[in-house]
Scaffold this motif. Structure first.
Motif, mmCIF file in Angstrom:
data_model
loop_
_atom_site.group_PDB
_atom_site.id
_atom_site.type_symbol
_atom_site.label_atom_id
_atom_site.label_comp_id
_atom_site.label_asym_id
_atom_site.label_seq_id
_atom_site.Cartn_x
_atom_site.Cartn_y
_atom_site.Cartn_z
ATOM 1 N N GLY A 33 2.833 6.309 -6.193
ATOM 2 C CA GLY A 33 2.510 6.615 -7.574
ATOM 3 C C GLY A 33 1.238 7.411 -7.756
ATOM 4 N N ARG A 34 0.509 7.648 -6.683
ATOM 5 C CA ARG A 34 -0.746 8.411 -6.796
ATOM 6 C C ARG A 34 -0.457 9.904 -6.701
ATOM 7 N N PRO A 35 -0.995 10.694 -7.619
ATOM 8 C CA PRO A 35 -0.733 12.133 -7.585
ATOM 9 C C PRO A 35 -1.471 12.825 -6.435
ATOM 10 N N GLY A 36 -0.858 13.883 -5.935
ATOM 11 C CA GLY A 36 -1.501 14.738 -4.945
ATOM 12 C C GLY A 36 -1.640 14.139 -3.557
ATOM 13 N N ARG A 37 -0.787 13.216 -3.201
ATOM 14 C CA ARG A 37 -0.877 12.602 -1.875
ATOM 15 C C ARG A 37 -0.054 13.388 -0.882
ATOM 16 N N ALA A 38 -0.673 13.816 0.202
ATOM 17 C CA ALA A 38 0.023 14.597 1.229
ATOM 18 C C ALA A 38 1.013 13.736 2.000
ATOM 19 N N ARG A 39 0.765 12.427 2.066
ATOM 20 C CA ARG A 39 1.615 11.549 2.864
ATOM 21 C C ARG A 39 2.762 10.948 2.062
ATOM 22 N N ALA A 67 7.577 7.634 1.577
ATOM 23 C CA ALA A 67 8.904 7.472 0.981
ATOM 24 C C ALA A 67 9.967 7.314 2.065
ATOM 25 N N ALA A 68 9.854 8.052 3.164
ATOM 26 C CA ALA A 68 10.820 7.935 4.259
ATOM 27 C C ALA A 68 10.752 6.549 4.895
ATOM 28 N N PHE A 69 9.548 6.016 5.081
ATOM 29 C CA PHE A 69 9.392 4.678 5.650
ATOM 30 C C PHE A 69 10.027 3.635 4.730
ATOM 31 N N LEU A 70 9.756 3.735 3.426
ATOM 32 C CA LEU A 70 10.318 2.793 2.464
ATOM 33 C C LEU A 70 11.835 2.939 2.354
ATOM 34 N N LEU A 71 12.340 4.154 2.438
ATOM 35 C CA LEU A 71 13.785 4.367 2.410
ATOM 36 C C LEU A 71 14.448 3.696 3.613
ATOM 37 N N GLY A 72 13.773 3.733 4.752
ATOM 38 C CA GLY A 72 14.289 3.038 5.933
ATOM 39 C C GLY A 72 14.412 1.543 5.699
ATOM 40 N N LEU A 73 13.467 0.960 4.961
ATOM 41 C CA LEU A 73 13.557 -0.467 4.639
ATOM 42 C C LEU A 73 14.742 -0.753 3.719
ATOM 43 N N ILE A 74 14.943 0.122 2.744
ATOM 44 C CA ILE A 74 16.031 -0.072 1.789
ATOM 45 C C ILE A 74 17.384 0.095 2.465
ATOM 46 N N LEU A 75 17.469 0.993 3.431
ATOM 47 C CA LEU A 75 18.740 1.244 4.113
ATOM 48 C C LEU A 75 19.040 0.229 5.217
ATOM 49 N N GLY A 76 18.131 -0.714 5.459
ATOM 50 C CA GLY A 76 18.352 -1.725 6.495
ATOM 51 C C GLY A 76 19.593 -2.572 6.268
ATOM 52 N N PRO A 77 19.760 -3.183 5.102
ATOM 53 C CA PRO A 77 20.966 -3.990 4.896
ATOM 54 C C PRO A 77 22.278 -3.196 4.986
ATOM 55 N N PRO A 78 22.371 -1.985 4.406
ATOM 56 C CA PRO A 78 23.613 -1.235 4.618
ATOM 57 C C PRO A 78 23.854 -0.885 6.093
ATOM 58 N N ALA A 79 22.790 -0.597 6.830
ATOM 59 C CA ALA A 79 22.959 -0.329 8.262
ATOM 60 C C ALA A 79 23.445 -1.576 8.980
ATOM 61 N N PHE A 80 22.912 -2.733 8.614
ATOM 62 C CA PHE A 80 23.374 -4.002 9.186
ATOM 63 C C PHE A 80 24.863 -4.184 8.905
ATOM 64 N N ALA A 81 25.259 -3.967 7.642
ATOM 65 C CA ALA A 81 26.660 -4.133 7.260
ATOM 66 C C ALA A 81 27.563 -3.192 8.046
ATOM 67 N N LEU A 82 27.111 -1.983 8.260
ATOM 68 C CA LEU A 82 27.893 -1.010 9.020
ATOM 69 C C LEU A 82 28.062 -1.443 10.472
ATOM 70 N N GLY A 91 0.816 -1.212 0.000
ATOM 71 C CA GLY A 91 0.000 0.000 0.000
ATOM 72 C C GLY A 91 0.848 1.259 0.000
ATOM 73 N N LEU A 92 1.957 1.238 0.726
ATOM 74 C CA LEU A 92 2.852 2.393 0.744
ATOM 75 C C LEU A 92 3.494 2.608 -0.625
ATOM 76 N N VAL A 93 3.925 1.522 -1.250
ATOM 77 C CA VAL A 93 4.543 1.640 -2.580
ATOM 78 C C VAL A 93 3.513 2.122 -3.596
ATOM 79 N N LEU A 148 5.735 11.980 1.270
ATOM 80 C CA LEU A 148 7.057 12.101 1.880
ATOM 81 C C LEU A 148 7.215 11.118 3.037
ATOM 82 N N ALA A 149 6.200 10.989 3.874
ATOM 83 C CA ALA A 149 6.265 10.038 4.988
ATOM 84 C C ALA A 149 6.358 8.606 4.485
#
Length: 137
Positions: A39-45, A50-65, A33-35, A47-48
């Motif tokens: 893609g839906r235009p005019g969504r106020a949320r 995208a930030a949540f999804l970015l946190g998921l993507i950055l999980g493995p690099p954070a683990f490696a660090l 649902g977040l992803v 940025l939030a």
């Protein structure tokens, strides 16, 4: 280190992030649902989300660090099988009105009957798929 600590820590972090998203934003942490919302235009949320999804993507690099090495992964399937699997999962999440994170993590915690049914279908399908794949040469 105990082999149970990393999965336990991961589960705690997933639960904490899902609880924080629900408590602070009133949103269910369903990744499909977040992803889809990005893609839906005019969504106020947007940025939030995208930030949540970015946190998921950055999980493995954070683990490696933190651990000094990348998480161990093994993928035995070829690209065509992975592409087909991805398409089927995407279709299934739309058909089931959500994914394993939304239904399995958040829906079960809320005792949602629809999520309980969805998770039972996810588990049964996964078990049948493994049984079928192991039966193939």
């Amino acid at each position: 280190m105990s082999p149970y600590l990393p999965p336990l820590a991961g589960g705690l972090l997933i639960g904490l992030s899902a609880a924080m998203l629900l408590l602070l934003n009133g949103r269910i942490a369903g990744i499909s649902g977040l992803v889809a919302g990005l893609g839906r235009p005019g969504r106020a949320r947007r940025l939030a989300d995208a930030a949540f999804l970015l946190g998921l993507i950055l999980g493995p690099p954070a683990f490696a660090l933190l651990a000094g090495h990348w998480p161990e992964m093994r993928i035995d399937a070829g690209l065509p099988v992975l592409a087909l699997a991805g398409l089927l999962v995407g279709f299934g999440t739309r058909l089931g009105s959500g994914c394993t994170s939304g239904h399995g993590v958040c829906g079960l915690a809320r005792l949602s009957p629809r999520s309980i049914a969805a998770v039972l279908v996810f588990l049964a399908t996964g078990m049948l798929t493994v049984a079928a794949m192991r039966g193939l040469p």
